[in-house]
Structure formats: structure tokens, C-alpha cells
Design a protein around this motif. Sequence first.
Motif: not given
Length: 453
Positions: A324-338
Motif C-alpha cells: 500500500l504505497p504512501v505518497t507525498l502529494m502537492i496542493n494544487k493551490e500552493t504558491e510555492q510549487q517549485q
Amino acid sequence: MKKIIVVMSAIILLLGLVAGCGAENESGGASENNTTTGSESGSEGTTSDSESQKPEEVTIRAAVFPGDEETFKIAYEDFKKQYPHINVEIDSFPIDKYYEKLRLELGGGSGYDVFAGQIDSMVDSDMLLPLDDLINENNTDVSGYGTLYDSMRVNGDVVGLPYRKSNWMMFYNKDLFDAKGVDYPSDDMTWDDFRELAKQMTSGEGVDKIYGAYFPHWAQAWYLPAVQTGATIIDKDLTPFKDALQYRMDLESDGSIMSWTESKSTKTSGGSYFQKGTLAMNIYGDWLVASLRKAEEEGKLSFDWDVAPIPHPEDVAKNTSLALPVTLMINKETEQQQAAFEFVQFMTGEQGAEHFASSGILTGYMSDKVKEAYIGDGSQKPENIQYFLETKEYSEYPMLPGVRNVIIKTIFVPEGELALIGQQTIDETIEIITERVQDEWADEFEGLYKLGN
């Protein structure tokens, strides 16, 4: 006399000019040997290249599982050396409230830039940032994720990167086997072999009872043998799940595992129960390795233990397990994508994986360095830790929208419970589950995802 006065005046004037030049140099003014420029010199020079190229300092927030928080913070110390301009505030919530709290934070507009979890638990939130462009722009090495990488896709987009994969394994108490003079579990047991061994290792009554085996009360535990065959919970033919449920109930009838009712009502954890030393074999996830090591360090574990692959169906290869892979995801609303991606890339890549592997966590990213870190120098248990690295894996369930929140939580769990407490037959249970999966999940998602035969 007049000539003397003129000469003396000239000398005084010359000394004054020299003194003036010296004072100008000491004060930071321009001179032939002065290399100071920019604002420090008071001249019209420009800032140095190194200053103009220095990244702007940013701060991002990350939410992680409580059991992983300490390792994230240790790995962050190395991350900070490489990315000194990126500050990361790492938080967590109790695991039973994790997704609820995370959704509240995200919905409130002040949520996290990065968050850990299973993709299927968050994909319906419409908050996940597709990572394909960032992966390409940063030339991210994804080879170490193996087959897990493709399971990170939803509608063609990669929406997370795995930092761990929770494989199932069998933990066993060597002292109990030694006391009975029984051979340790082999690496190639069928479920029938396991059933007989569990009976053999069961003894006693009441508080003195030693169970031969333990299965968690989660639905994934009873349907585990079905998934080992390659079946999934979205298949139209769920016959393998009928056989798996029957097997779970047969173990209860034998008295060699704790009943589902007792396990559920007492909230018995396979981890803490195994640590008591009254359980011979424990079907559980890889995360138990870190817990057992910690218990040993604290002097809370008084017996010898090891691991072996979980049993397998007759026609399935040995050491076939669930992950059961546990992942890191990014909020699409973040202002700091990079900045958020730099953190995700580091933690899920080789550098972060070495930290997690060293603490006994089976990582999503694998390389020779990570494997060495996971196995260690041989001074820590389990002796046969290499089994985790040799496993053939099937995902516990498809990482698709609605699978966890609809199929598992509202269909498999309650319907399976009715069978386990004797309120409906196994045939009735599987028939109802099949109908409900088609009516409550497939109607919405059948057009997007091909169901099994």
C-alpha cells in the motif's frame, strides 16, 4: 626668505593632499587598489553575481503521518543543507483523524503545500497538483520507484511520489517455536500449511492463551489471499474473495486466531499484541519492524523474533505480498510549487529513502544504497529482512477515486462484518458486495476505468 616661505607652503599643501587621499581610502572611497563595489562602497557599482542569484527564502507547510514525523524531521536536516532557502514546517495529526483534519485544513484555504497519504484517499478532494511537468523540468529520476510509479497516475497524470510501500510480512516469535520444538515458518508456506501450523502453535485458555496466529480486523486482512492471486476488489467476479472470507472464518473456528469480534471490540493491535510475547505468528505490515526495534532499544521486548513471507495460495509464487504505497502529494493551490516539489523530490528520492530505510521503513524508492541502508550491518533484527526486498507486490486495492471511500469503507467493511458476526452467510455477503460495487461505484467510474473480468 620669500623663497623659503613659498617652498614650505608647497610642502604643506602636498602633505594635505596625501592625507586627504588616505582618509578617502579608509572611509571606503574609490581608489586604484580599492575593489569594493556596490552599496558597501558608496559608489554606483552593482551587487555581486552571487547575491543577485541567491534564491528568495520561502516557507512551506507539510503534513505527514505521525509515525513518520520523526524521520521526516531528521531527513529535513539534510534537505536544509542542500536547500537553505526553503523552510519547511512539518506537522502531523493522530492517525485516526489524519485525513479528516487534513481535509479541513485544505478546505479552509490555509492548508498545507505538501501532504502525505494514500492517493485514493485524497484524489476526490480535487486538491492534487499533477506532477508530470515538474518531474520533466527537474529531470527527476523515477526509475527507483519501479512498478509503483505507474500506480501514482490518476486519469493519466502522476499526482504523487511514493516515499514508502507498506508490504505485508509474517512476523514470528522464535522463543515460542523453540519452546514447542517446532520448526520456524518456512519461506514457502501455502495457506493450508499455515492453518495447520497455527493450530499446532495454539495453546492455553483465557488470559494464558497463546494464539498460533493473528489477523488484523481490517477488511484487507481477510481478503489478502484473494489479492495475492491478482484479483482486485473492483472485479466483476469476486469468487476469490469468497474463498478468502471462508478461510478467515475457518481460522476462527479452529480457535487459532482471535475472533474478529474480540479483536474489534478490544481494539487489539497486532503490533502491541505481538510485543506481549503470547502470539506465535503475526500477519502484519512492514512498519512493525521499526516498532519492534524501538521496543528492544527501550527494553520492552523480551523474546527473539524474525520474519518470513506471508503464506500464499496453492498456485501463487512464494513471497507474493500486498503493498500500500504512501505518497507525498502537492496542493494544487500552493504558491510555492517549485519549493514544494524540491521537498517531495528529496524525501521520496534516494537521499530521503536512505533515512527512512535506516529506520526500518520499506521505501518506495529503491537503489543499492537504499537497500544497504535498509538491511544495515546485520546487528539489528530481523535476521531475514531481505525478504522485504524480494517480494512480488500487488497493491491492496486500486489507487482510484472512490475505491477506498466507497468500496472499502461502505461496502467491504460493513458487509464483511455481517458475515464475521454470523448475521449473513458468506455466499450472501459476496453476492451483495458484488451488486453494491456495480451499483455504487461502477456506475460512476465504469466509463473511466476498465473493470476486471
